[in-house]
Write an enzyme that holds these catalytic residues in place. Structure first.
Site, PDB file in Angstrom:
ATOM      1  N   GLY A  57       0.557  -1.045  -0.186  1.00 42.19           N
ATOM      2  CA  GLY A  57       0.072   0.374  -0.206  1.00 42.19           C
ATOM      3  C   GLY A  57       1.269   1.274   0.211  1.00 42.19           C
ATOM      4  O   GLY A  57      -0.162   2.042  -0.417  1.00 42.19           O
ATOM      5  N   ARG A  58       1.913   1.277   0.355  1.00 39.89           N
ATOM      6  CA  ARG A  58       2.961   2.551   0.769  1.00 39.89           C
ATOM      7  C   ARG A  58       3.342   3.160  -0.924  1.00 39.89           C
ATOM      8  O   ARG A  58       3.785   3.666  -0.434  1.00 39.89           O
ATOM      9  CB  ARG A  58       4.605   1.920   1.539  1.00 39.89           C
ATOM     10  CG  ARG A  58       4.091   2.451   3.079  1.00 39.89           C
ATOM     11  CD  ARG A  58       5.051   1.346   3.390  1.00 39.89           C
ATOM     12  NE  ARG A  58       4.919   1.379   5.149  1.00 39.89           N
ATOM     13  CZ  ARG A  58       5.161   0.062   5.416  1.00 39.89           C
ATOM     14  NH1 ARG A  58       5.926  -0.582   4.609  1.00 39.89           N
ATOM     15  NH2 ARG A  58       4.215  -0.455   6.815  1.00 39.89           N
ATOM     16  N   LEU A  88       0.736   8.096   8.760  1.00 42.75           N
ATOM     17  CA  LEU A  88      -0.209   6.936   8.466  1.00 42.75           C
ATOM     18  C   LEU A  88       0.155   6.067   7.941  1.00 42.75           C
ATOM     19  O   LEU A  88       1.590   5.732   7.004  1.00 42.75           O
ATOM     20  CB  LEU A  88      -1.541   7.197   7.982  1.00 42.75           C
ATOM     21  CG  LEU A  88      -1.680   8.616   6.870  1.00 42.75           C
ATOM     22  CD1 LEU A  88      -1.554   7.467   5.244  1.00 42.75           C
ATOM     23  CD2 LEU A  88      -3.328   8.412   6.625  1.00 42.75           C
ATOM     24  N   GLU A  89      -0.084   4.696   7.758  1.00 45.90           N
ATOM     25  CA  GLU A  89       1.019   3.077   6.871  1.00 45.90           C
ATOM     26  C   GLU A  89       2.263   3.671   7.505  1.00 45.90           C
ATOM     27  O   GLU A  89       3.323   2.736   6.839  1.00 45.90           O
ATOM     28  CB  GLU A  89       0.821   3.861   5.611  1.00 45.90           C
ATOM     29  CG  GLU A  89      -1.212   3.784   4.859  1.00 45.90           C
ATOM     30  CD  GLU A  89      -1.164   4.031   3.278  1.00 45.90           C
ATOM     31  OE1 GLU A  89      -0.376   3.266   2.627  1.00 45.90           O
ATOM     32  OE2 GLU A  89      -2.470   4.317   3.195  1.00 45.90           O
ATOM     33  N   GLY A  90       2.091   3.647   8.702  1.00 43.25           N
ATOM     34  CA  GLY A  90       3.688   3.731   8.947  1.00 43.25           C
ATOM     35  C   GLY A  90       4.369   4.834   9.267  1.00 43.25           C
ATOM     36  O   GLY A  90       4.500   5.480   7.783  1.00 43.25           O
TER      37      GLY A  90
END
Ligand SMILES: Cc1cc2nc3c(=O)[nH]c(=O)nc-3n(C[C@H](O)[C@H](O)[C@H](O)COP(=O)(O)OP(=O)(O)OC[C@H]3O[C@@H](n4cnc5c(N)ncnc54)[C@H](O)[C@@H]3O)c2cc1C
Length: 647
Positions: free
Chosen positions: A314-315, A445-447
């Site tokens: 996703g990243r 977000l997403e890490g």
């Protein structure tokens, strides 16, 4: 090798110093480590870079779309642009709503099915075409980009594609492409970056045929409009080496049908943010939600590993979104820099303005190079991209923020003025303040950037840990250490001298023409980076994990070297096609000159820094010794009731 073997949780052994950790810290570390992908079955450019091996074979030829693939993307972008132009991003921002008619139009054009394979009614796009669409949408409206991306970059389609059974794919893909929005629910009020404290449970009932899900998920993007959500839950713990090990399991949960929530599902609150005001993001509650065991994704206990791999893939959308934003900034600043005259000259001609324009231009080029290289490599499937994906996320989201901040300054008061207000006054509708609010979350977000750095440091050190792990661990026995000596001598007796000698004979990289000097720099710096890792691992051993600033600088260096490499390769591929065009060279050269200054600064600050001074200052803050410094303000409000869902 079977997945079971590849992710054998029983094998997990922590390499860090756990002697001063409490049980909760150890549990967090064990849960995270057990979800790590341990095997490297494919090569990794960035992993080699950390080991002093600048393998340029990854970079040539710089990948390109075939004419057929490009046409598929081109045709789709024309249709997508038409739909997007029906949406007024300022109205979405002002009202906080992206009305259903637009969502329907996006479904009709196939925007929700880009990642869904063709055989299930989707467009079956490559990562390159998907990211071209992501770039287009993000350049126009962050909220719409988030809706589409939360659905298929992290929502059901992505993990379903990677881990779904044929039955699950048949059951869910067609509706995901045509009518059902999806979401991804990992975060909870007490579960942010550390998933080990997860409290949402899935209890087996009816002999394990079904599960009952109970719990609360926070900030679930698309949650309030989703029909299907990937929900991370805690299932029955395993006993590993006499201790309980948490098991996290992912379920596909149908939450809505015909617009109505199914039994036990509620959206307690629609969250409201600084930016991305048109996203549908909710605090979702699950009370005895009954799910069949066939809706488990991958397998029981594999949920966190699935979440990490989903986020990994996703990243790769965030670099595309960041490139879209940067291109928009370049467009707005170029026009403004020429038109706006102050003190007798266009502001783009004052030296301050020129520096800003140059910065935005070369950063945009680098973002383009990172997006294109990582997207193509994903489609080629020949490399392990977990490090590159994290580097791309870290770099692109941080750079996008700097680019929008530079744009805001360059636009002066108009940068701070809302686009609606600019429109009302008859000025160009440049949405700088909205874009700034919208993109800030991407570093969280997403890490978050901090978690990306820890992830990168862990992966960068992995080859060393495999060889010298027992030597680094305070709790290793004498025989463990002796067992490692052979391996250490075998590897480091040749590898370490090479890191000192090889930089003296760095090859010419002459095929790179005028950019060769930057490749020589990357080549030499990668050896120095490899030496530095070993130096600090030897110095701090299992305490290195706590030296986050040192690790952060090391991974920042690796990230800069990675971006320099792909940026030069991208420029070279353009120059090879048209030798008369010197602009790609100028852009890559400018980016690399600035990057070299940053890399040299990071190397210097490894040994010359104020980390300890800052740590001591933080101790004073946390101990409450500085409360006197907070005097003279009206303090921000504290909670006056229990958080929703916990009453
Ligand atoms: C608009 C928005 C959309 C979101 N969408 C989703 C979604 O769809 N699904 C979902 O599951 N979640 C979603 N999230 C949650 C998001 O992923 C989290 O905000 C993110 O994981 C960080 O968690 P946190 O906010 O609880 O921060 P925390 O984990 O509490 O961290 C706070 C700060 O501490 C730092 N930090 C934490 N641990 C460490 C460490 N070990 N070392 C150094 N620094 C550390 C972090 O980097 C951060 O700066 C969304 C959040 C927002 C705001």
């Amino acid at each position: 090798m079977s997945e079971e073997k590849k992710h054998n949780e029983e094998d997990v052994e922590l390499v860090m110093d756990t002697t001063k950790m409490n049980a909760e810290q150890i549990s967090s570390m064990e849960v995270a480590e057990s979800a790590r992908e341990t095997e490297w079955t494919k090569p990794s450019f960035a992993s080699k870079l950390f080991m002093g091996d600048f393998d340029t074979s990854f970079l040539y030829p710089f990948p390109e779309q075939s004419a057929e693939e490009k046409k598929i993307g081109d045709d789709f972008l024309v249709k997508l642009e038409k739909v997007l132009k029906m949406i007024d991003p300022e109205e979405v921002d002002r009202t906080g709503e992206l009305p259903e008619e637009y969502r329907t139009a996006l479904f009709e054009v196939g925007a929700f099915g880009m990642k869904v394979p063709k055989e299930y009614g989707g467009l079956g796009f490559t990562q390159v075409n998907y990211n071209r669409a992501a770039q287009l949408i993000a350049s126009y409206d962050g909220a719409t980009a988030t809706l589409i991306s939360a659905h298929q970059s992290i929502g059901v389609p992505n993990p379903l594609k990677m881990f779904g059974t044929p039955e699950q794919k048949k059951k869910y893909f067609p509706r995901l492409a045509t009518r059902s929005i999806s979401a991804f629910a990992l975060t909870e009020p007490d579960v942010g970056s550390d998933p080990s404290k997860m409290t949402t449970t899935a209890e087996p009932i009816e002999d394990g045929e079904y599960f009952l899900i109970n719990g609360i998920k926070l900030w679930c993007t698309n949650g309030p409009v989703a029909e299907l959500i990937v929900v991370m839950t805690q299932t029955k713990p395993k006993i590993v080496r006499g201790r309980e090990r948490k098991q996290i399991t992912a379920f596909i949960v149908e939450v809505k049908k015909d617009g109505e929530y199914l039994e036990g599902v509620e959206c307690l609150y629609r969250c409201d943010f600084m930016g991305l005001r048109g996203i549908y993001n909710g605090l979702m509650k699950f009370t005895n939600v009954k799910v069949h065991k066939s809706d488990i994704l991958w397998a029981e206990g594999r949920g966190l590993a699935l979440a990490l791999r989903t986020l990994n893939a996703g990243r790769l959308t965030l670099p595309a979104a960041s490139a879209g934003l940067a291109k928009q900034c370049l467009y707005m600043c170029t026009k403004w820099g020429k038109e706006r005259e102050q003190w007798g000259r266009p502001i783009g001609e004052h030296e301050e303005g020129r520096q800003k324009l140059a910065y935005i231009a070369s950063m945009t080029f680098a973002l383009d190079a990172v997006t294109k290289s990582t997207s193509h490599w994903t489609d080629q499937g020949e490399a392990d991209l977990r490090i590159e994906a994290a580097m791309a996320k870290l770099f692109s989201t941080e750079v996008a923020w700097k680019v929008i901040d530079t744009t805001m300054q360059f636009r002066g008061g108009r940068g701070y003025e809302r686009a609606d207000s600019l429109r009302a006054r008859g000025e160009d509708v440049f949405p700088v303040e909205r874009a700034m609010r919208d993109c800030r979350i991407n570093m969280i977000l997403e890490g978050s950037s901090e978690i990306m750095k820890l992830f990168l440091a862990r992966e960068a050190m992995d080859p060393h840990i495999r060889i010298a792990g027992p030597m680094m661990k305070a709790s290793s026995t004498f025989s463990d250490k002796m067992g490692a000596v052979g391996k250490i001598l075998g590897f480091y007796s040749t590898w370490l001298p090479k890191q000192y000698i090889a930089p003296l004979f760095v090859g010419g990289h002459s095929n790179m023409g005028p950019l060769a000097r930057h490749y020589k720099f990357v080549d030499k710096a990668s050896h120095k980076l490899a030496r530095s890792f070993i130096y600090y691992m030897a110095m701090y051993q299992d305490k290195l994990e706590k030296k986050q600033m040192i690790l952060g600088r090391l991974v920042d260096i690796g990230t800069e070297l990675f971006v320099m490499s792909v940026t030069c390769a991208y420029a070279k591929s353009m120059m090879d096609k048209d030798r008369s065009n010197k602009e790609p060279y100028k852009l890559a050269n400018h980016f690399c000159e600035l990057a070299r200054t940053r890399v040299n600064g990071y190397f210097k600050s490894l040994s010359c820094n104020h980390d300890e001074l800052s740590n001591k200052m933080a101790d004073s803050v946390i101990a409450g010794n500085l409360e006197w410094l907070e005097e003279g303000i009206i303090k921000a409000g504290l909670a006056d009731k229990k958080p929703l869902g916990t009453e």
